[in-house]
Each structure stands twice: as structure tokens, then as C-alpha cells.
Design a protein around this motif. Structure first.
Motif, PDB file in Angstrom:
ATOM      1  N   CYS A  45       0.822  -1.207   0.000  1.00 32.67           N
ATOM      2  CA  CYS A  45       0.000   0.000   0.000  1.00 32.67           C
ATOM      3  C   CYS A  45       0.860   1.262   0.000  1.00 32.67           C
ATOM      4  CB  CYS A  45      -0.964   0.001   1.179  1.00 32.67           C
ATOM      5  SG  CYS A  45      -0.174  -0.020   2.795  1.00 32.67           S
ATOM      6  N   ARG A  46       1.990   1.224   0.708  1.00 29.36           N
ATOM      7  CA  ARG A  46       2.888   2.387   0.732  1.00 29.36           C
ATOM      8  C   ARG A  46       3.566   2.564  -0.631  1.00 29.36           C
ATOM      9  NH1 ARG A  46       4.098   3.600   6.304  1.00 29.36           N
ATOM     10  NH2 ARG A  46       2.060   3.387   7.324  1.00 29.36           N
ATOM     11  N   TYR A  47       3.939   1.450  -1.267  1.00 25.82           N
ATOM     12  CA  TYR A  47       4.514   1.540  -2.608  1.00 25.82           C
ATOM     13  C   TYR A  47       3.536   2.220  -3.563  1.00 25.82           C
ATOM     14  CZ  TYR A  47       8.200  -1.935  -1.470  1.00 25.82           C
ATOM     15  OH  TYR A  47       9.270  -2.614  -0.945  1.00 25.82           O
ATOM     16  N   ALA A  48       2.267   1.857  -3.442  1.00 26.83           N
ATOM     17  CA  ALA A  48       1.251   2.418  -4.331  1.00 26.83           C
ATOM     18  C   ALA A  48       1.164   3.934  -4.163  1.00 26.83           C
ATOM     19  CB  ALA A  48      -0.103   1.772  -4.057  1.00 26.83           C
ATOM     20  N   GLU A  49       1.255   4.394  -2.923  1.00 18.94           N
ATOM     21  CA  GLU A  49       1.227   5.841  -2.673  1.00 18.94           C
ATOM     22  C   GLU A  49       2.449   6.524  -3.278  1.00 18.94           C
ATOM     23  OE1 GLU A  49      -1.088   5.210   1.611  1.00 18.94           O
ATOM     24  OE2 GLU A  49       0.973   5.973   1.566  1.00 18.94           O
ATOM     25  N   LEU A  50       3.607   5.895  -3.116  1.00 26.38           N
ATOM     26  CA  LEU A  50       4.836   6.481  -3.636  1.00 26.38           C
ATOM     27  C   LEU A  50       4.865   6.456  -5.161  1.00 26.38           C
ATOM     28  CD1 LEU A  50       7.500   5.126  -1.111  1.00 26.38           C
ATOM     29  CD2 LEU A  50       6.546   7.433  -1.266  1.00 26.38           C
ATOM     30  N   ALA A  51       4.164   5.511  -5.760  1.00 25.73           N
ATOM     31  CA  ALA A  51       4.095   5.456  -7.216  1.00 25.73           C
ATOM     32  C   ALA A  51       3.446   6.724  -7.774  1.00 25.73           C
ATOM     33  CB  ALA A  51       3.311   4.224  -7.666  1.00 25.73           C
ATOM     34  N   ILE A  52       2.447   7.213  -7.070  1.00 23.76           N
ATOM     35  CA  ILE A  52       1.779   8.451  -7.498  1.00 23.76           C
ATOM     36  C   ILE A  52       2.722   9.634  -7.295  1.00 23.76           C
ATOM     37  CG2 ILE A  52      -0.151  10.005  -7.028  1.00 23.76           C
ATOM     38  CD1 ILE A  52      -1.824   7.529  -6.359  1.00 23.76           C
ATOM     39  N   ALA A  53       3.440   9.640  -6.174  1.00 24.93           N
ATOM     40  CA  ALA A  53       4.426  10.700  -5.940  1.00 24.93           C
ATOM     41  C   ALA A  53       5.476  10.712  -7.040  1.00 24.93           C
ATOM     42  CB  ALA A  53       5.099  10.502  -4.587  1.00 24.93           C
ATOM     43  N   ALA A  54       5.904   9.528  -7.456  1.00 25.88           N
ATOM     44  CA  ALA A  54       6.946   9.413  -8.481  1.00 25.88           C
ATOM     45  C   ALA A  54       6.438   9.724  -9.879  1.00 25.88           C
ATOM     46  CB  ALA A  54       7.536   8.007  -8.443  1.00 25.88           C
ATOM     47  N   GLY A  55       5.126   9.778 -10.026  1.00 25.84           N
ATOM     48  CA  GLY A  55       4.564  10.062 -11.334  1.00 25.84           C
ATOM     49  C   GLY A  55       4.546   8.869 -12.272  1.00 25.84           C
ATOM     50  N   VAL A  56       4.660   7.662 -11.712  1.00 29.16           N
ATOM     51  CA  VAL A  56       4.653   6.457 -12.555  1.00 29.16           C
ATOM     52  C   VAL A  56       3.316   5.738 -12.504  1.00 29.16           C
ATOM     53  CG1 VAL A  56       7.145   6.152 -12.381  1.00 29.16           C
ATOM     54  CG2 VAL A  56       5.651   5.044 -10.691  1.00 29.16           C
TER      55      VAL A  56
ATOM     56  N   ALA B  62      -0.153  -0.240  -9.078  1.00 30.14           N
ATOM     57  CA  ALA B  62       0.634   0.946  -8.762  1.00 30.14           C
ATOM     58  C   ALA B  62       1.908   0.562  -8.015  1.00 30.14           C
ATOM     59  CB  ALA B  62      -0.193   1.911  -7.915  1.00 30.14           C
ATOM     60  N   ALA B  63       1.791  -0.397  -7.097  1.00 30.82           N
ATOM     61  CA  ALA B  63       2.967  -0.841  -6.346  1.00 30.82           C
ATOM     62  C   ALA B  63       4.012  -1.436  -7.274  1.00 30.82           C
ATOM     63  CB  ALA B  63       2.554  -1.856  -5.285  1.00 30.82           C
ATOM     64  N   HIS B  64       3.563  -2.269  -8.211  1.00 33.43           N
ATOM     65  CA  HIS B  64       4.488  -2.852  -9.186  1.00 33.43           C
ATOM     66  C   HIS B  64       5.136  -1.753 -10.031  1.00 33.43           C
ATOM     67  CE1 HIS B  64       4.183  -7.163  -8.680  1.00 33.43           C
ATOM     68  NE2 HIS B  64       2.868  -7.105  -8.636  1.00 33.43           N
ATOM     69  N   LYS B  65       4.367  -0.742 -10.369  1.00 29.87           N
ATOM     70  CA  LYS B  65       4.905   0.358 -11.176  1.00 29.87           C
ATOM     71  C   LYS B  65       5.963   1.152 -10.408  1.00 29.87           C
ATOM     72  CE  LYS B  65       1.039   1.106 -14.370  1.00 29.87           C
ATOM     73  NZ  LYS B  65       0.010   2.081 -14.859  1.00 29.87           N
ATOM     74  N   PHE B  66       5.780   1.256  -9.099  1.00 29.59           N
ATOM     75  CA  PHE B  66       6.780   1.975  -8.319  1.00 29.59           C
ATOM     76  C   PHE B  66       8.108   1.226  -8.318  1.00 29.59           C
ATOM     77  CE2 PHE B  66       8.981   2.847  -4.245  1.00 29.59           C
ATOM     78  CZ  PHE B  66       9.320   4.164  -4.509  1.00 29.59           C
ATOM     79  N   VAL B  67       8.066  -0.075  -8.038  1.00 33.04           N
ATOM     80  CA  VAL B  67       9.295  -0.866  -8.027  1.00 33.04           C
ATOM     81  C   VAL B  67       9.959  -0.823  -9.398  1.00 33.04           C
ATOM     82  CG1 VAL B  67      10.283  -3.149  -7.687  1.00 33.04           C
ATOM     83  CG2 VAL B  67       8.448  -2.358  -6.186  1.00 33.04           C
ATOM     84  N   ALA B  68       9.159  -0.972 -10.438  1.00 37.24           N
ATOM     85  CA  ALA B  68       9.700  -0.904 -11.802  1.00 37.24           C
ATOM     86  C   ALA B  68      10.271   0.487 -12.081  1.00 37.24           C
ATOM     87  CB  ALA B  68       8.608  -1.231 -12.817  1.00 37.24           C
ATOM     88  N   GLY B  69       9.627   1.509 -11.534  1.00 38.02           N
ATOM     89  CA  GLY B  69      10.095   2.875 -11.739  1.00 38.02           C
ATOM     90  C   GLY B  69      11.446   3.133 -11.096  1.00 38.02           C
ATOM     91  N   VAL B  70      11.648   2.575  -9.902  1.00 35.60           N
ATOM     92  CA  VAL B  70      12.943   2.725  -9.239  1.00 35.60           C
ATOM     93  C   VAL B  70      14.029   2.016 -10.047  1.00 35.60           C
ATOM     94  CG1 VAL B  70      14.286   2.125  -7.183  1.00 35.60           C
ATOM     95  CG2 VAL B  70      11.958   3.018  -6.944  1.00 35.60           C
ATOM     96  N   LYS B  71      13.728   0.819 -10.515  1.00 38.62           N
ATOM     97  CA  LYS B  71      14.713   0.074 -11.310  1.00 38.62           C
ATOM     98  C   LYS B  71      15.019   0.808 -12.620  1.00 38.62           C
ATOM     99  CE  LYS B  71      13.380  -4.422  -9.377  1.00 38.62           C
ATOM    100  NZ  LYS B  71      12.764  -5.741  -9.619  1.00 38.62           N
TER     101      LYS B  71
END
Length: 396
Positions: free
Chosen positions: A310-321, A331-340
Motif C-alpha cells: 500500500c505504501r509503494y502504491a502511494e509512492l508510485a503516485i508521488a513518483a509520477g509512474v 501501482a505498487a508494481h509500477k513503483f518498483v519498476a520505476g525505481v529500477k
């Protein structure tokens, strides 16, 4: 479970221990205000703690020129090296006393900041820094202390921690005390314009690691999450630009603020396994802390995925991914993929050539021990899991 019980207790204690926030002065040319800031704090003769490279590049001269203009005497200690040792700190403390200094100005990245904090703590307690290792061993106000970062990553200008290395033991030690927070932080993006792209990348992901680990841990509060969220937003929006065009002043400014905010967040909400492992990489192989965090962070994101979804999902929006239209899992998967993907854009390496397979058991043992009951991680890692992760970091 002992870990969870201790973490809950520490979380409650943390709320009772006030952590000061440095007065923030930021903007182009902010370093020119140093003399006025020092005088306002009551300092008359500072020890400038920096490294030889910043002197060679002329960055230290910008500081000394500002002090000279106001006829403020100072002593220059430019012997700081990466991963400062107790011996180095002792030398700085002797310089502080010999020159009759009454204040400290830290100029540089994480190493000068750590060194300056430990010197100031030794000065006010009149003891060797070794005797101040641990929690709340200082408990006295430092001499007037100004922090001027030249990288956007460590957030040391906001933190309660000084990290010191013992090369004989291949180990890093920490001094932790609210009094170690500098009185004033001066963020001047002009000081960062000449930062090499590689260091820009590594320090930038260091700041991201601070923001993310503080956000997903059990000690996160609405305040720390707000700082971490803001830091993630600024980093994703500006780090690629700062990396590709180091002369972009606005990108540098945004990254300096992101680093500050991430520092505020993790100082109050703590860190996680990326740091626990990175500390071992630094202690064993002198791998720069920012680089170690940058390499390790994606692996920790994968490890903690289900527990921090759930926290990853929130950060995904912050990251714009991701957007609010995405499901939480997506969204959580997109955040991890975005960091990579960000790491790839910044050409961050994916392993450690220095890492020896024979060292892995001891490294894992130390990392797990460091985090246990100290770091409010969303998912506990045992020694076998840590060893398996480290094996992925060995160069083929």
C-alpha cells in the motif's frame, strides 16, 4: 515477537524525544550568508571541516571569502577522507582546540558532515569520539554548528547521526543524539554544479533510499510521510535532469531540497535493510554509501513487496509512474519498476565487484543483527534470506 515489541516501544519513545529541525537557508548564493548566520549563532572562530578536493576545486574558497569579507577568523581542517575514522576525528578535535575555535562549519558530503559532528561532540564533551558511540551519549548542545552540503543525498545536515568507521574491525559505528542536528543548514545549488554525473546519481538514489525506507517503515508518521512523499516526487522529477545536465541550477536546487526533506523523514522514522547491508559494504570494502544504497534498494523493494504494497502504491503516485486509476497492486508494481528504471537511466551498477562470496555469511550476520530490534522494517529478513540477496550482488 521480540522485534515487533521492541519496535513498538521505540516508536512510542521516539515521539517523546524532540528532534530539532535545522533552520533552513536555501537558494543560489546562499553560502554568502554564512558569516551573518555564524554571528547570529554566537560563533566567532569556526573550524571549517571539509576535504582537500573541495579546497582544490575552489568551493571552500567561496566559504572562506564570505568569512573574510566580515573579518571572521577561522581554522581550516581539510583532511577528511571517505568513511572518517576515529583517528581522523581525533586530529580534527586537536585542531579545534589548538586554534581556539568556538564553532564548526561542515562543508561537503556525508563524510565531512559526519566528521564535523563527531568533532563538535568531542569538543563539547571533552572526550574521544569512541566514548560517544551509541544512543544519547552527548546530551549537550554542540558549539554553534552550520552544515553546508555540496551533494544532494545524505541529508546529514538534518540528522541526529554521525557515522564513524573502524578500519581494523571493518565496521561502522554511530553516534546518535538529537544534539547532533546542526543549528543551520545552508543549501546552495551553485555549490553542486560541478558534481560529476556518477556522484550526482549515487547521492540522488541515496536520498531516495532515505525517503522510501522511512516511508514504508513502522515508525512512519503523517509528518514523516509528507516529507518522504515530497522527496520522492522531487527526485523522480529532477534527478534525471541533474544527472544529464549538471549545470541545471533548478534541478540542483530541487535535489538539494529533496535530500533535506528525505533527511528529515528518516531521522524521525528510521531506515531499513538497504542501509543495514550498505553499512557492511562500506565497512568491509569502502564502497561509497550512496552507491551501496543505490545498488541494494531495488532488491529490498522486491523483498518487502507484499508487506509494503500500500505504501509503494502511494509512492508510485508521488513518483509520477502511476495514477489514482491504477489498482493498488498495479501501482505498487509500477513503483518498483520505476525505481529500477531510474537506476538504469542513471547507469547505476547492479552488483559489487569487490564483494567476495566467502565474506557473505559474516556480512549477512552483521546486517541482520544491525537491523534487528533497531530498524522498523515492514518485513523481517533472516540470515539465510540476506545471504541469498547478497549472492545476487556478486559480480559474475
Amino acid at each position: 515477537m521480540l522485534h515487533q515489541t521492541v519496535i513498538k516501544i521505540r516508536g512510542k519513545v521516539n515521539k517523546l524525544v524532540p528532534i530539532p529541525l535545522p533552520k533552513l537557508i536555501e537558494g543560489e548564493g546562499a553560502i554568502t550568508q554564512t558569516a551573518q548566520v555564524l554571528t547570529a549563532l554566537g560563533g566567532t572562530k569556526p573550524l571549517i571541516v571539509t576535504d582537500a578536493m573541495l579546497v582544490k576545486l575552489g568551493i571552500a574558497k567561496q566559504l572562506t571569502d564570505a568569512l573574510d569579507a566580515e573579518n571572521i577568523a577561522y581554522a581550516l581542517f581539510d583532511e577528511v577522507t571517505p568513511d572518517p575514522t576515529f583517528s581522523l576525528i581525533g586530529n580534527g578535535w586537536q585542531q579545534y582546540k589548538q586554534h581556539g575555535c568556538d564553532s564548526v562549519i561542515a562543508l561537503g558530503g556525508g563524510s565531512p558532515m559526519d566528521c564535523a559532528k563527531a568533532i563538535a561532540a568531542s569538543a563539547v564533551k571533552n572526550v574521544d569520539a569512541r566514548k560517544l558511540v551509541g544512543m544519547l551519549r552527548v546530551r549537550k548542545a554542540l558549539p554553534p554548528f552550520i552544515a553546508i552540503p555540496t551533494t544532494a543525498g545524505t541529508g546529514s545536515e538534518t540528522t541526529v547521526v554521525a557515522v564513524v568507521t573502524d578500519p581494523d574491525k571493518k565496521k561502522k559505528f554511530t553516534l546518535v543524539d538529537p544534539s547532533l542536528v546542526p543549528a543551520v543548514a545552508i543549501l546552495d545549488p551553485l555549490l553542486m554544479l560541478g558534481l560529476p554525473a556518477k556522484i550526482t546519481a549515487e547521492t540522488g538514489i541515496d536520498a531516495l533510499t532515505h525517503a522510501v525506507e522511512s516511508y514504508i517503515g513502522f515508525h512512519a508518521t503523517e509528518q514523516t510521510k509528507a516529507y518522504g512523499y515530497d522527496a520522492v516526487k522531487r527526485i523522480f522529477a529532477n534527478l534525471p535532469t541533474a544527472y544529464a545536465d549538471g549545470s541545471n541550477i533548478e534541478a540542483r536546487r530541487q535535489m538539494s531540497i529533496a535530500s533535506f526533506n528525505a533527511g528529515v523523514a528518516f531521522t524521525r522514522a528510521s531506515i531499513g535493510y538497504a542501509h543495514a547491508i550498505a553499512h557492511q559494504m562500506g565497512g568491509y570494502y569502502h564502497i561509497p554509501h550512496g552507491l551501496a544504497n543505490a545498488v541494494i534498494l531495488p532488491y529490498i523493494l522486491d523483498f518487502s513487496f507484499e508487506n509494503a504494497l500500500c505504501r509503494y502504491a502511494e509512492l508510485a503516485i508521488a513518483a509520477g509512474v502511476a495514477t489514482s486509476d491504477d489498482s493498488q497492486v498495479a501501482a505498487a508494481h509500477k513503483f518498483v519498476a520505476g525505481v529500477k528504471a531510474l537506476n538504469q537511466t542513471l547507469n547505476i551498477q547492479t552488483d559489487f565487484p569487490e564483494l567476495k562470496a566467502s565474506d557473505i555469511p559474516e556480512l549477512a550476520k552483521r546486517a541482520v543483527r544491525e537491523a534487528y530490534c533497531d530498524y522498523p522494517v515492514p518485513k523481517l529478513m533472516n540470515r539465510t534470506q540476506c545471504e541469498d540477496l547478497l549472492k545476487k550482488l556478486v559480480s559474475a
